[in-house]
Design a protein around this motif. Structure first.
Motif, PDB file in Angstrom:
ATOM      1  N   SER A   5       0.819  -1.308  -0.001  1.00  0.00           N
ATOM      2  CA  SER A   5      -0.085  -0.078   0.189  1.00  0.00           C
ATOM      3  C   SER A   5       0.753   1.227  -0.124  1.00  0.00           C
ATOM      4  O   SER A   5       1.968   1.266   0.493  1.00  0.00           O
ATOM      5  N   SER A   6       0.267   2.185  -0.475  1.00  0.00           N
ATOM      6  CA  SER A   6       0.958   3.568  -0.258  1.00  0.00           C
ATOM      7  C   SER A   6       1.466   3.960   1.111  1.00  0.00           C
ATOM      8  O   SER A   6       2.552   4.575   1.343  1.00  0.00           O
ATOM      9  N   ASP A   7       0.461   3.737   2.224  1.00  0.00           N
ATOM     10  CA  ASP A   7       0.817   4.115   3.302  1.00  0.00           C
ATOM     11  C   ASP A   7       2.173   3.214   3.830  1.00  0.00           C
ATOM     12  O   ASP A   7       3.005   3.779   4.416  1.00  0.00           O
ATOM     13  N   GLU A   8       2.036   2.082   3.480  1.00  0.00           N
ATOM     14  CA  GLU A   8       2.999   1.119   4.038  1.00  0.00           C
ATOM     15  C   GLU A   8       4.353   1.393   3.289  1.00  0.00           C
ATOM     16  O   GLU A   8       5.575   1.426   4.150  1.00  0.00           O
ATOM     17  N   LEU A   9       4.372   1.791   1.947  1.00  0.00           N
ATOM     18  CA  LEU A   9       5.696   2.566   1.463  1.00  0.00           C
ATOM     19  C   LEU A   9       5.939   3.709   2.199  1.00  0.00           C
ATOM     20  O   LEU A   9       7.554   3.949   2.385  1.00  0.00           O
TER      21      LEU A   9
END
Length: 625
Positions: A5-9
């Motif tokens: 996910s973009s949040d994880e990245l």
């Protein structure tokens, strides 16, 4: 493939940025890690990377990503891991194979001969190290998917047999999966060109550029590749042709010698020992305790299978004493180098240095070829800049040309052989127990060294003499020559910078004297200049090879003394080489002992100067005294 996910990245990238600010992660590691997290072709590693970042395991991440593992003197080698730009793993091996394949195809496209009409050919071999088979098959699948016809050895084989196979099978390139004598944690990728030699400029730079450009890498299913003939598994034919080619270089029928041979859990039984047995050396036995193919090197002291280490010989010496052997021969795991220990007059085993062995074998080969009448003044011997000058004295005495201004690494020796004409090539030696003869390959080979060691020992035995006695003869005739080597280890993300800084300091502020030695000049092979000391007057060095090495020339009493310093091309080390020699009329035992003592003192002082005054290393590794 792993999604993120973009949040994880964003969380991981932010944690990496903070780690750099706090000094927990180097800039280079952060740059490489960011790329592995962002780019789609690294997707399969994302989950593991996010986990390490979330655990703040930045020491491990720095170890895995502090550099993009480079090509050096012997190719690409280093510690293995599941992933990481600084390690040997499935991805970095695939990048290496892709880069080699792409460059070979581009090079072929510039040719106008018939090779364009057929697919490029490559051959791949591997040794006994952990994951070597996996990496060899991975290399084969990448090259096959890239349009190559790939020959793959079915079982572990030696590096020199790979070099032979490149020539024998008329391949465009070859790959050897091996880390030579490194610890069990390491492996590597050696790239070979169509002449059978390791890759040289400008090809090395071209391959590296293609490696760096690797993104999505297509692989062929291995079993499918074998079924459709794009990957050809090699059988005994190449083995037999290689062994026959080495045996054809025998120079004597002398065979009466008792010896013990150890492959150090490597592949030498398929090359060195098979050659020995085929030539009829019935008195040579193999050391059973170190015979099995085992990447842990379990019965080798410290699990470090480097035959230059005296500790390696301890188990074999115990066995040799039981069977009353006169010699011990040891090859490294990929069987391209050979070390020898010989009994002295008291019955104890003495380990010969690579320089001593190189001088003995040079003299043996030249003496036999002289008897055969198969040499002319146009024939030549090759050695590197850090190999004993005794070889040059021997070759000159036999009326042969000597090529001695050669950078470290047998790829440079192979280039000289091809450039000057293999039909006039006689023998080559390197201080790190590497030897080459003939036209069958373009790399050092423990098997050819074993033939000549055993033939010389058998010849001397008939005269009630030993290799040590013959070495005394050479010193009496050409002057006493003595050499020492030291290595300063600089590991981790800061190691390379330490070595680079030290070489810069040595260039800009060269020592005028160390211990009992007064330096008179220093040759800088990187800047192409020679400086006189202490005046610092500079002159251009013509016709010298270009490389990162300094060579200090000086005197210690009546003795000529040389110190060479260079970064290793394959290990995180700064290497020091010391040479001292006397004239033939000053080769008495007293002068020999004085020369040994002088060089020992100078090498200790030089190492102390490097370590203490500049604080450059984490540890010092004494390789041979």
């Amino acid at each position: 493939m792993s999604n993120q996910s973009s949040d994880e990245l964003e969380q991981s990238l932010n944690a990496i940025r903070i780690a750099v600010e706090r000094g927990q992660l180097t800039d280079s590691a952060a740059e490489n890690l960011n790329r592995w997290l962002r780019e789609s072709y690294y997707a399969e590693y994302r989950q593991a990377l996010h986990r390490l970042v979330s655990q703040s395991n930045f020491d491990e991440l720095d170890r895995l990503f502090w550099e993009r593992i480079p090509f050096g003197t012997g190719g690409r080698r280093g510690p293995m891991a599941d992933f990481g730009s600084a390690t040997i793993n499935a991805r970095t091996i695939a990048e290496s194979a892709y880069g080699l394949g792409e460059y070979v195809k581009r090079f072929r496209n510039r040719l106008t001969d018939s090779r364009q009409s057929s697919p490029p050919h490559a051959v791949v071999a591997f040794d006994s190290r952990h994951r070597s088979l996996e990496f060899a098959q991975g290399t084969a699948t990448v090259l096959a998917a890239s349009g190559f016809l790939v020959f793959l050895f079915s079982e572990p084989r030696s590096t020199p047999e790979l070099s032979f196979a490149v020539r024998y099978l008329q391949c465009d390139a070859g790959v050897m999966i091996s880390a030579s004598h490194n610890p069990p944690t390491d492996n590597g990728f050696k790239a070979y060109w169509s002449n059978g030699g390791q890759v040289l400029p400008p090809h090395d730079a071209g391959i590296i550029a293609c490696v760096d450009a690797a993104t999505e890498i297509t692989k062929l299913n291995f079993h499918e590749g074998v079924r459709n003939g794009r990957i050809v598994l090699l059988g005994p034919t190449v083995d037999s042709a290689y062994v026959d080619a080495v045996c054809a270089l025998s120079l004597s029928s002398e065979r009466a010698v008792r010896a013990l041979y150890t492959p150090l859990h490597g592949v030498g039984e398929s090359s060195v020992f098979r050659v020995i047995r085929q030539l009829g050396f019935e008195g040579v036995t193999i050391f059973e305790a170190q015979r099995s193919l085992d990447g842990d090197f379990p019965n080798v002291p410290d699990h470090l299978p480097n035959p230059e280490r005296s500790e390696v010989f301890i188990p074999a010496i115990q066995e040799a004493e039981l069977i009353d052997a006169e010699l011990i021969l040891a090859s490294d795991p990929d069987a391209d180098r050979l070390a020898v220990a010989v009994r002295d007059a008291t019955g104890h085993f003495v380990i010969l240095s690579g320089n001593q062995l190189g001088a003995l074998l040079t003299d043996y080969v030249l003496s036999r070829r002289a008897l055969q009448g198969s040499m002319t003044p146009e024939h030549f011997v090759v050695e590197t800049l850090v190999t004993t000058p005794l070889i040059q004295a021997i070759a000159t005495d036999y009326g042969l040309a000597i090529v001695s201004d050669v950078l470290v690494g047998f790829k440079h020796i192979a280039a000289e052989v091809d450039a000057r004409g293999v039909e006039r090539f006689v023998f080559a030696a390197e201080e790190s127990i590497g030897f080459m003869a003939g036209d069958y390959c373009r790399d050092k080979d423990g098997a050819i060294g074993a033939i000549y060691v055993l033939e010389l020992a058998a010849q001397l035995k008939r005269q009630n003499r030993t290799l040590l006695d013959q070495l005394c003869v050479l010193h009496s005739k050409y002057g006493f020559h003595y050499e020492l080597t030291r290595s300063i280890t600089c590991t981790g993300s800061t190691g390379r910078r330490r070595i680079e800084h030290l070489m810069h300091r040595l260039r800009d502020q060269p020592p005028r004297s160390v211990g009992c030695c007064r330096f008179e000049s220093v040759r800088d092979f990187l800047r192409g200049e020679t400086r006189q000391l202490p005046s610092n007057e500079k002159s251009e060095s013509r016709n010298h090879p270009s490389g990162d090495m300094l060579m200090f020339e000086g005197v210690s009493g009546d003795h000529c003394l040389t110190i060479a310093i260079r970064p290793s091309g394959t290990e995180p080390k700064l290497k020091l080489y010391g040479f001292i020699r006397t004239s033939p009329d000053r080769s008495s035992l007293a002068n020999q002992e004085q020369a040994r003592s002088s060089l020992t003192d100078v090498m200790i002082e030089m190492e102390s100067w490097l370590l203490t005054d500049h604080g450059m290393a984490e540890a010092s590794d004494q390789r041979r005294w």
